[in-house]
Design a protein around this motif. Structure first.
Motif, PDB file in Angstrom:
ATOM      1  N   GLU A  61       9.042   8.009  29.870  1.00  0.00           N
ATOM      2  CA  GLU A  61       9.595   9.236  30.425  1.00  0.00           C
ATOM      3  C   GLU A  61      11.063   9.111  30.827  1.00  0.00           C
ATOM      4  OE1 GLU A  61       5.219   9.070  30.903  1.00  0.00           O
ATOM      5  OE2 GLU A  61       6.848   7.754  31.584  1.00  0.00           O
ATOM      6  N   ALA A  62      11.419   8.019  31.516  1.00  0.00           N
ATOM      7  CA  ALA A  62      12.803   7.848  31.972  1.00  0.00           C
ATOM      8  C   ALA A  62      13.762   7.748  30.801  1.00  0.00           C
ATOM      9  CB  ALA A  62      12.917   6.609  32.858  1.00  0.00           C
ATOM     10  N   ALA A  63      13.379   6.997  29.767  1.00  0.00           N
ATOM     11  CA  ALA A  63      14.233   6.843  28.599  1.00  0.00           C
ATOM     12  C   ALA A  63      14.364   8.148  27.826  1.00  0.00           C
ATOM     13  CB  ALA A  63      13.668   5.748  27.691  1.00  0.00           C
ATOM     14  N   ILE A  64      13.267   8.870  27.666  1.00  0.00           N
ATOM     15  CA  ILE A  64      13.305  10.141  26.936  1.00  0.00           C
ATOM     16  C   ILE A  64      14.191  11.152  27.659  1.00  0.00           C
ATOM     17  CG2 ILE A  64      11.934  12.158  26.286  1.00  0.00           C
ATOM     18  CD1 ILE A  64       9.639  10.261  25.623  1.00  0.00           C
ATOM     19  N   ALA A  65      14.058  11.248  28.969  1.00  0.00           N
ATOM     20  CA  ALA A  65      14.827  12.229  29.737  1.00  0.00           C
ATOM     21  C   ALA A  65      16.323  12.012  29.569  1.00  0.00           C
ATOM     22  CB  ALA A  65      14.445  12.151  31.215  1.00  0.00           C
ATOM     23  N   LEU A  66      16.776  10.775  29.735  1.00  0.00           N
ATOM     24  CA  LEU A  66      18.212  10.498  29.618  1.00  0.00           C
ATOM     25  C   LEU A  66      18.698  10.699  28.197  1.00  0.00           C
ATOM     26  CD1 LEU A  66      20.810   9.559  30.945  1.00  0.00           C
ATOM     27  CD2 LEU A  66      20.133   7.198  30.454  1.00  0.00           C
ATOM     28  N   HIS A  67      17.925  10.253  27.227  1.00  0.00           N
ATOM     29  CA  HIS A  67      18.323  10.361  25.819  1.00  0.00           C
ATOM     30  C   HIS A  67      18.429  11.820  25.395  1.00  0.00           C
ATOM     31  CE1 HIS A  67      17.940   8.098  21.734  1.00  0.00           C
ATOM     32  NE2 HIS A  67      18.855   9.052  21.679  1.00  0.00           N
ATOM     33  N   VAL A  68      17.449  12.625  25.787  1.00  0.00           N
ATOM     34  CA  VAL A  68      17.445  14.037  25.402  1.00  0.00           C
ATOM     35  C   VAL A  68      18.652  14.763  25.989  1.00  0.00           C
ATOM     36  CG1 VAL A  68      16.262  16.241  25.749  1.00  0.00           C
ATOM     37  CG2 VAL A  68      14.971  14.245  25.005  1.00  0.00           C
ATOM     38  N   LEU A  69      18.880  14.602  27.290  1.00  0.00           N
ATOM     39  CA  LEU A  69      19.993  15.319  27.924  1.00  0.00           C
ATOM     40  C   LEU A  69      21.343  14.820  27.428  1.00  0.00           C
ATOM     41  CD1 LEU A  69      18.787  15.736  31.616  1.00  0.00           C
ATOM     42  CD2 LEU A  69      18.752  17.392  29.741  1.00  0.00           C
ATOM     43  N   ASN A  70      21.457  13.534  27.189  1.00  0.00           N
ATOM     44  CA  ASN A  70      22.708  12.976  26.679  1.00  0.00           C
ATOM     45  C   ASN A  70      23.038  13.557  25.302  1.00  0.00           C
ATOM     46  OD1 ASN A  70      24.890  11.203  27.197  1.00  0.00           O
ATOM     47  ND2 ASN A  70      24.036   9.701  25.804  1.00  0.00           N
ATOM     48  N   ASN A  71      22.031  13.597  24.427  1.00  0.00           N
ATOM     49  CA  ASN A  71      22.251  14.139  23.080  1.00  0.00           C
ATOM     50  C   ASN A  71      22.464  15.650  23.102  1.00  0.00           C
ATOM     51  OD1 ASN A  71      21.887  11.539  22.220  1.00  0.00           O
ATOM     52  ND2 ASN A  71      20.269  12.001  20.748  1.00  0.00           N
ATOM     53  N   LEU A  72      21.731  16.339  23.976  1.00  0.00           N
ATOM     54  CA  LEU A  72      21.917  17.788  24.071  1.00  0.00           C
ATOM     55  C   LEU A  72      23.333  18.128  24.506  1.00  0.00           C
ATOM     56  CD1 LEU A  72      18.641  19.199  25.684  1.00  0.00           C
ATOM     57  CD2 LEU A  72      19.539  19.678  23.395  1.00  0.00           C
ATOM     58  N   ALA A  73      23.861  17.373  25.461  1.00  0.00           N
ATOM     59  CA  ALA A  73      25.213  17.645  25.943  1.00  0.00           C
ATOM     60  C   ALA A  73      26.227  17.450  24.827  1.00  0.00           C
ATOM     61  CB  ALA A  73      25.538  16.729  27.122  1.00  0.00           C
ATOM     62  N   GLY A  74      26.145  16.320  24.144  1.00  0.00           N
ATOM     63  CA  GLY A  74      27.113  16.023  23.088  1.00  0.00           C
ATOM     64  C   GLY A  74      27.039  16.990  21.923  1.00  0.00           C
ATOM     65  N   MET A  75      25.818  17.315  21.487  1.00  0.00           N
ATOM     66  CA  MET A  75      25.680  18.173  20.317  1.00  0.00           C
ATOM     67  C   MET A  75      25.900  19.641  20.652  1.00  0.00           C
ATOM     68  SD  MET A  75      22.793  16.379  17.936  1.00  0.00           S
ATOM     69  CE  MET A  75      23.460  17.267  16.514  1.00  0.00           C
ATOM     70  N   SER A  76      25.670  20.028  21.902  1.00  0.00           N
ATOM     71  CA  SER A  76      25.981  21.412  22.295  1.00  0.00           C
ATOM     72  C   SER A  76      27.484  21.641  22.260  1.00  0.00           C
ATOM     73  CB  SER A  76      25.441  21.688  23.694  1.00  0.00           C
ATOM     74  OG  SER A  76      24.027  21.630  23.708  1.00  0.00           O
ATOM     75  N   ILE A  77      28.239  20.643  22.693  1.00  0.00           N
ATOM     76  CA  ILE A  77      29.696  20.739  22.619  1.00  0.00           C
ATOM     77  C   ILE A  77      30.146  20.768  21.161  1.00  0.00           C
ATOM     78  CG2 ILE A  77      31.842  19.515  23.114  1.00  0.00           C
ATOM     79  CD1 ILE A  77      30.480  18.472  25.666  1.00  0.00           C
ATOM     80  N   ALA A  78      29.508  19.921  20.333  1.00  0.00           N
ATOM     81  CA  ALA A  78      29.857  19.886  18.912  1.00  0.00           C
ATOM     82  C   ALA A  78      29.612  21.234  18.242  1.00  0.00           C
ATOM     83  CB  ALA A  78      29.061  18.793  18.204  1.00  0.00           C
ATOM     84  N   ALA A  79      28.596  21.966  18.697  1.00  0.00           N
ATOM     85  CA  ALA A  79      28.289  23.265  18.097  1.00  0.00           C
ATOM     86  C   ALA A  79      29.423  24.263  18.290  1.00  0.00           C
ATOM     87  CB  ALA A  79      27.000  23.829  18.702  1.00  0.00           C
ATOM     88  N   ALA A  80      30.239  24.049  19.316  1.00  0.00           N
ATOM     89  CA  ALA A  80      31.338  24.972  19.600  1.00  0.00           C
ATOM     90  C   ALA A  80      32.606  24.638  18.824  1.00  0.00           C
ATOM     91  CB  ALA A  80      31.645  24.965  21.095  1.00  0.00           C
ATOM     92  N   ILE A  81      32.652  23.498  18.165  1.00  0.00           N
ATOM     93  CA  ILE A  81      33.862  23.031  17.489  1.00  0.00           C
ATOM     94  C   ILE A  81      33.716  23.201  15.976  1.00  0.00           C
ATOM     95  CG2 ILE A  81      35.393  21.064  17.113  1.00  0.00           C
ATOM     96  CD1 ILE A  81      34.356  19.949  19.788  1.00  0.00           C
ATOM     97  N   ALA A  82      34.639  23.860  15.371  1.00  0.00           N
ATOM     98  CA  ALA A  82      34.593  24.080  13.919  1.00  0.00           C
ATOM     99  C   ALA A  82      34.611  22.748  13.183  1.00  0.00           C
ATOM    100  CB  ALA A  82      35.777  24.933  13.483  1.00  0.00           C
ATOM    101  N   GLY A  83      33.643  22.566  12.285  1.00  0.00           N
ATOM    102  CA  GLY A  83      33.594  21.371  11.452  1.00  0.00           C
ATOM    103  C   GLY A  83      32.993  20.150  12.114  1.00  0.00           C
ATOM    104  N   ALA A  84      32.571  20.251  13.382  1.00  0.00           N
ATOM    105  CA  ALA A  84      32.047  19.070  14.076  1.00  0.00           C
ATOM    106  C   ALA A  84      30.746  18.590  13.461  1.00  0.00           C
ATOM    107  CB  ALA A  84      31.839  19.378  15.556  1.00  0.00           C
ATOM    108  N   PHE A  85      29.888  19.509  13.032  1.00  0.00           N
ATOM    109  CA  PHE A  85      28.616  19.108  12.432  1.00  0.00           C
ATOM    110  C   PHE A  85      28.806  18.456  11.061  1.00  0.00           C
ATOM    111  CE2 PHE A  85      25.767  22.295  14.892  1.00  0.00           C
ATOM    112  CZ  PHE A  85      25.723  21.404  15.955  1.00  0.00           C
ATOM    113  N   ALA A  86      29.949  18.709  10.445  1.00  0.00           N
ATOM    114  CA  ALA A  86      30.211  18.110   9.140  1.00  0.00           C
ATOM    115  C   ALA A  86      30.667  16.662   9.261  1.00  0.00           C
ATOM    116  CB  ALA A  86      31.266  18.918   8.389  1.00  0.00           C
ATOM    117  N   SER A  87      31.076  16.267  10.452  1.00  0.00           N
ATOM    118  CA  SER A  87      31.549  14.905  10.669  1.00  0.00           C
ATOM    119  C   SER A  87      30.396  13.916  10.597  1.00  0.00           C
ATOM    120  CB  SER A  87      32.229  14.804  12.040  1.00  0.00           C
ATOM    121  OG  SER A  87      32.514  13.461  12.357  1.00  0.00           O
ATOM    122  N   ASP A  88      30.659  12.718  10.060  1.00  0.00           N
ATOM    123  CA  ASP A  88      29.630  11.686   9.994  1.00  0.00           C
ATOM    124  C   ASP A  88      29.753  10.697  11.148  1.00  0.00           C
ATOM    125  OD1 ASP A  88      31.970  10.461   9.288  1.00  0.00           O
ATOM    126  OD2 ASP A  88      31.234   9.655   7.374  1.00  0.00           O
TER     127      ASP A  88
END
Length: 270
Positions: A171-198
């Motif tokens: 549970e502790a590992a899942i909680a931190l991993h999920v929120l960490n990834n959600l934060a980073g990818m939510s920001i990426a969704a707002a930036i043009a071309g961010a999802f295309a980056s590898d």
């Protein structure tokens, strides 16, 4: 090569990782001949109340990390050219991220902090012998970027591995991993071309490392503090008072290790 667009390709990539969770659970049941829920925790399933507590502990720290990163100047030599992705693209990307990232992040935890940690831990007494291999493989699985990125992922794997053993579940590992990834990818969704980056977390610079590692350590301290309080409350809430008979010994797994406080799971056919 066929493509579904930046958002579509991102969704497929997240789904490709997410399917690892049922694969791990199926392997535990069919190959190791044990209840699939033992991959989640010593109680035989994902403890939802503990997961909610860990999410509550991780959320302010992740938000603080994002705020500090936003206020930190970009290192010299790195581009600051960021363009708005557009409202429609942003909302579509955000919905994709919030639907799929929790499953993708949890799948990585089931593979590394779940199955791999248990597979090694069932055959050794030292928890660090079980923690180290999965942390190294977790860092390597994100690709070879910068030394800072590899170090950050290694620290993340080591700390969440220790939390998994200490709390008896994912549970502790899942909680931190999920929120960490959600934060980073939510920001990426707002930036043009961010999802295309590898690029991945393996490509981070030393500034991000210096911000991320303290956040992970503070989270670990908070989780361990809450865990100790729960254990203390449980120990003092014994019916019959001081003259009550001692509790029965903790159940043992196939390797003979106690399943409470040392999350290794049964030996099985790891």
């Amino acid at each position: 090569m066929a493509t579904w667009g930046d958002i579509g390709d991102t969704a497929l990539a997240l789904l490709a990782i997410a399917v690892a969770t049922p694969a791990v659970l199926l392997a535990a049941h069919c190959v190791q001949h044990r209840p699939a829920g033992t991959v989640s925790s010593v109680e035989g399933g994902l403890r939802r109340r503990r997961l909610a507590t860990c999410l509550a502990l991780a959320l302010p720290l992740v938000l603080l990390m994002v705020a500090v990163q936003a206020l930190t100047p970009t290192p010299a030599g790195e581009s600051e050219d960021l363009a708005w992705a557009g409202t429609s693209t942003f909302l579509t990307g955000l919905a994709t991220v919030w639907i799929l990232v929790p499953f993708q992040s949890a799948a990585e935890e089931y593979v590394f902090r779940g199955w791999l940690l248990q597979a090694v831990g069932a055959w050794c007494r030292s928890p660090w012998v079980a923690i180290a291999p999965q942390a190294l493989l977790f860092a390597a699985a994100h690709g070879w970027g910068t030394v800072w990125g590899f170090a950050d992922l290694l620290v993340f794997g080591m700390v969440t591995g220790w939390l998994t053993i200490r709390t008896g579940g994912l549970e502790a590992a899942i909680a931190l991993h999920v929120l960490n990834n959600l934060a980073g990818m939510s920001i990426a969704a707002a930036i043009a071309g961010a999802f295309a980056s590898d690029g991945t977390a393996a490509d981070m610079d030393w500034v991000t490392l210096a911000i991320d590692v303290p956040m992970v350590l503070l989270y670990a301290i908070a989780v361990l503090w809450v865990t100790r309080r729960r254990e203390h409350a449980h120990d003092t809430d014994v019916p019959g008072g001081p003259n009550a008979s001692p509790p029965p010994p903790a159940p043992q797994n196939a390797a003979g290790a106690h399943t409470t406080g040392r999350y290794t799971g049964p030996a099985g056919d790891a």
